[in-house]
Design a protein around this motif. Structure first.
Motif, PDB file in Angstrom:
ATOM      1  N   GLY A  70      12.203  26.573 -22.868  1.00  0.00           N
ATOM      2  CA  GLY A  70      11.242  25.459 -22.748  1.00  0.00           C
ATOM      3  C   GLY A  70       9.828  24.950 -23.223  1.00  0.00           C
ATOM      4  N   THR A  71       9.174  24.035 -22.407  1.00  0.00           N
ATOM      5  CA  THR A  71       7.883  23.657 -23.437  1.00  0.00           C
ATOM      6  C   THR A  71       6.662  24.964 -23.224  1.00  0.00           C
ATOM      7  N   GLY A  72       6.892  25.367 -22.079  1.00  0.00           N
ATOM      8  CA  GLY A  72       5.328  26.432 -22.280  1.00  0.00           C
ATOM      9  C   GLY A  72       4.330  25.378 -21.520  1.00  0.00           C
ATOM     10  N   TRP A  73       3.030  25.636 -20.661  1.00  0.00           N
ATOM     11  CA  TRP A  73       2.847  24.992 -19.863  1.00  0.00           C
ATOM     12  C   TRP A  73       1.993  24.046 -21.353  1.00  0.00           C
ATOM     13  N   HIS A  74       1.354  22.986 -20.970  1.00  0.00           N
ATOM     14  CA  HIS A  74       1.073  22.063 -21.884  1.00  0.00           C
ATOM     15  C   HIS A  74       0.442  20.928 -20.746  1.00  0.00           C
ATOM     16  N   ASP A  75      -0.118  19.964 -21.541  1.00  0.00           N
ATOM     17  CA  ASP A  75      -0.610  18.262 -20.727  1.00  0.00           C
ATOM     18  C   ASP A  75      -0.967  17.216 -21.980  1.00  0.00           C
ATOM     19  N   HIS A  76       0.052  16.360 -21.995  1.00  0.00           N
ATOM     20  CA  HIS A  76      -0.039  15.050 -22.278  1.00  0.00           C
ATOM     21  C   HIS A  76      -1.625  14.140 -22.667  1.00  0.00           C
ATOM     22  N   ALA A  77      -2.924  14.466 -22.609  1.00  0.00           N
ATOM     23  CA  ALA A  77      -4.452  14.321 -22.232  1.00  0.00           C
ATOM     24  C   ALA A  77      -4.414  13.112 -21.984  1.00  0.00           C
ATOM     25  N   ASP A  78      -4.317  11.554 -22.405  1.00  0.00           N
ATOM     26  CA  ASP A  78      -5.001  10.624 -21.607  1.00  0.00           C
ATOM     27  C   ASP A  78      -4.100  10.154 -21.839  1.00  0.00           C
ATOM     28  N   SER A  79      -2.956  10.270 -22.095  1.00  0.00           N
ATOM     29  CA  SER A  79      -1.556   9.693 -21.918  1.00  0.00           C
ATOM     30  C   SER A  79      -0.721   9.925 -20.614  1.00  0.00           C
ATOM     31  N   PHE A  80      -0.313   8.643 -19.682  1.00  0.00           N
ATOM     32  CA  PHE A  80       0.562   9.096 -18.878  1.00  0.00           C
ATOM     33  C   PHE A  80       1.933   8.967 -18.764  1.00  0.00           C
ATOM     34  N   GLY A  81       2.718   8.989 -18.267  1.00  0.00           N
ATOM     35  CA  GLY A  81       4.510   9.330 -19.112  1.00  0.00           C
ATOM     36  C   GLY A  81       5.778   9.359 -17.261  1.00  0.00           C
ATOM     37  N   ALA A  82       7.057   9.378 -18.158  1.00  0.00           N
ATOM     38  CA  ALA A  82       8.122   9.504 -17.627  1.00  0.00           C
ATOM     39  C   ALA A  82       9.076  10.114 -18.511  1.00  0.00           C
ATOM     40  N   PHE A  83       9.755  10.914 -17.648  1.00  0.00           N
ATOM     41  CA  PHE A  83      10.929  11.507 -17.807  1.00  0.00           C
ATOM     42  C   PHE A  83      11.947  11.326 -17.118  1.00  0.00           C
ATOM     43  N   THR A  84      12.756  11.350 -17.677  1.00  0.00           N
ATOM     44  CA  THR A  84      14.288  11.557 -17.381  1.00  0.00           C
ATOM     45  C   THR A  84      15.426  11.998 -17.556  1.00  0.00           C
ATOM     46  N   THR A  85      16.251  13.265 -16.774  1.00  0.00           N
ATOM     47  CA  THR A  85      17.379  14.247 -17.253  1.00  0.00           C
ATOM     48  C   THR A  85      18.478  13.343 -17.298  1.00  0.00           C
ATOM     49  N   ALA A  86      18.862  13.719 -18.867  1.00  0.00           N
ATOM     50  CA  ALA A  86      20.297  12.721 -19.083  1.00  0.00           C
ATOM     51  C   ALA A  86      21.941  13.113 -19.353  1.00  0.00           C
ATOM     52  N   ALA A  87      21.564  14.661 -18.862  1.00  0.00           N
ATOM     53  CA  ALA A  87      22.213  15.907 -19.248  1.00  0.00           C
ATOM     54  C   ALA A  87      21.893  16.868 -18.929  1.00  0.00           C
ATOM     55  N   GLY A  88      22.534  18.059 -17.243  1.00  0.00           N
ATOM     56  CA  GLY A  88      22.399  18.853 -17.710  1.00  0.00           C
ATOM     57  C   GLY A  88      21.362  18.895 -16.997  1.00  0.00           C
ATOM     58  N   ALA A  89      20.011  19.861 -16.028  1.00  0.00           N
ATOM     59  CA  ALA A  89      19.568  19.924 -15.505  1.00  0.00           C
ATOM     60  C   ALA A  89      18.000  20.601 -15.644  1.00  0.00           C
ATOM     61  N   LEU A  90      17.348  20.417 -15.833  1.00  0.00           N
ATOM     62  CA  LEU A  90      16.156  20.768 -15.888  1.00  0.00           C
ATOM     63  C   LEU A  90      14.956  21.185 -14.756  1.00  0.00           C
ATOM     64  N   THR A  91      13.816  22.354 -14.619  1.00  0.00           N
ATOM     65  CA  THR A  91      13.511  22.587 -14.058  1.00  0.00           C
ATOM     66  C   THR A  91      12.166  22.085 -13.949  1.00  0.00           C
ATOM     67  N   GLU A  92      11.303  21.381 -13.135  1.00  0.00           N
ATOM     68  CA  GLU A  92       9.524  20.996 -13.626  1.00  0.00           C
ATOM     69  C   GLU A  92       8.521  21.700 -13.157  1.00  0.00           C
ATOM     70  N   HIS A  93       7.649  22.964 -13.476  1.00  0.00           N
ATOM     71  CA  HIS A  93       6.575  23.740 -12.785  1.00  0.00           C
ATOM     72  C   HIS A  93       4.945  23.039 -13.070  1.00  0.00           C
ATOM     73  N   SER A  94       4.784  22.447 -12.383  1.00  0.00           N
ATOM     74  CA  SER A  94       3.505  21.478 -12.424  1.00  0.00           C
ATOM     75  C   SER A  94       2.186  21.793 -11.683  1.00  0.00           C
ATOM     76  N   LEU A  95       1.198  21.847 -12.333  1.00  0.00           N
ATOM     77  CA  LEU A  95       0.268  21.660 -11.459  1.00  0.00           C
ATOM     78  C   LEU A  95      -0.798  20.736 -10.449  1.00  0.00           C
ATOM     79  N   ALA A  96      -0.958  20.901  -9.315  1.00  0.00           N
ATOM     80  CA  ALA A  96      -1.418  18.838  -8.836  1.00  0.00           C
ATOM     81  C   ALA A  96      -2.984  20.007  -8.244  1.00  0.00           C
ATOM     82  N   VAL A  97      -3.747  19.775  -9.564  1.00  0.00           N
ATOM     83  CA  VAL A  97      -4.536  20.408  -9.778  1.00  0.00           C
ATOM     84  C   VAL A  97      -4.921  18.772 -10.907  1.00  0.00           C
ATOM     85  N   ARG A  98      -6.344  18.539 -11.478  1.00  0.00           N
ATOM     86  CA  ARG A  98      -7.000  18.289 -12.742  1.00  0.00           C
ATOM     87  C   ARG A  98      -8.350  18.815 -13.263  1.00  0.00           C
TER      88      ARG A  98
END
Length: 179
Positions: A70-98
């Motif tokens: 996994g990645t560990g907890w992180h952000d991408h600063a001032d960038s916005f983005g998108a990602f898609t799982t191409a094979a297998g499965a991933l779990t995303e834990h996120s925070l609904a807070v700014r």
């Protein structure tokens, strides 16, 4: 379809920034490109990646995730983005807070800010600036592969540790740290 690239693609001065929808379309299309996905060397223990040319001067990556990584907890600063799982499965834990952008080391999170998404093959998500999350391949046997795109190209990534409700800023990385 995207081509691997060793250097960041500079956006032409006249380029129009891609939208979140365009980034999402890009990662979905790249995730369906079987030849591209097959070109990623998979390591049994560590994540692997190939840099791609994203749309409109965006930064894109094809990433391989061995079981249990996994990645560990992180952000991408001032960038916005998108990602898609191409094979297998991933779990995303996120925070609904700014989070504050700068000037803090430790924050106590309120109840109800945690979100979890299971992203099977073909599933993905888009996110805005300063989105804090961790992405995991929780499988004990199967690799996962994903495609990610960010705009503007990542100026930095802040890494965090988390103990219960306490989020602590641990490190700030810059592009030269992951090129």
């Amino acid at each position: 379809m995207p081509a691997p690239s060793g250097e960041p693609a500079a956006a032409p001065a006249s380029a129009v920034a891609p939208t979140l929808a365009e980034l999402m379309d890009y990662v979905r299309g790249a995730a369906r490109d079987e030849a591209l996905i097959a070109s990623l060397p998979l390591d049994p223990e560590e994540r692997t990646w190939i840099r791609l040319d994203g749309p409109g001067g965006s930064e894109a990556w094809l990433i391989g995730w061995p079981p249990g990584t996994g990645t560990g907890w992180h952000d991408h600063a001032d960038s916005f983005g998108a990602f898609t799982t191409a094979a297998g499965a991933l779990t995303e834990h996120s925070l609904a807070v700014r989070l504050p952008t700068d000037g803090w080391r430790t924050l106590e999170l309120k109840d109800g800010v945690d979100r979890t998404r299971e992203l099977a093959t073909g599933q993905g998500r888009a996110f805005g600036q300063n989105h804090v999350h961790e992405v995991l391949n929780e499988s004990v046997t199967a690799h996962a592969v994903s495609v990610h795109a960010y705009y503007p190209p990542l100026p930095r990534i802040r890494r965090f540790s988390r103990t219960g409700p306490v989020l602590r800023l641990e490190q700030t990385e810059h592009p030269e740290d992951w090129q």
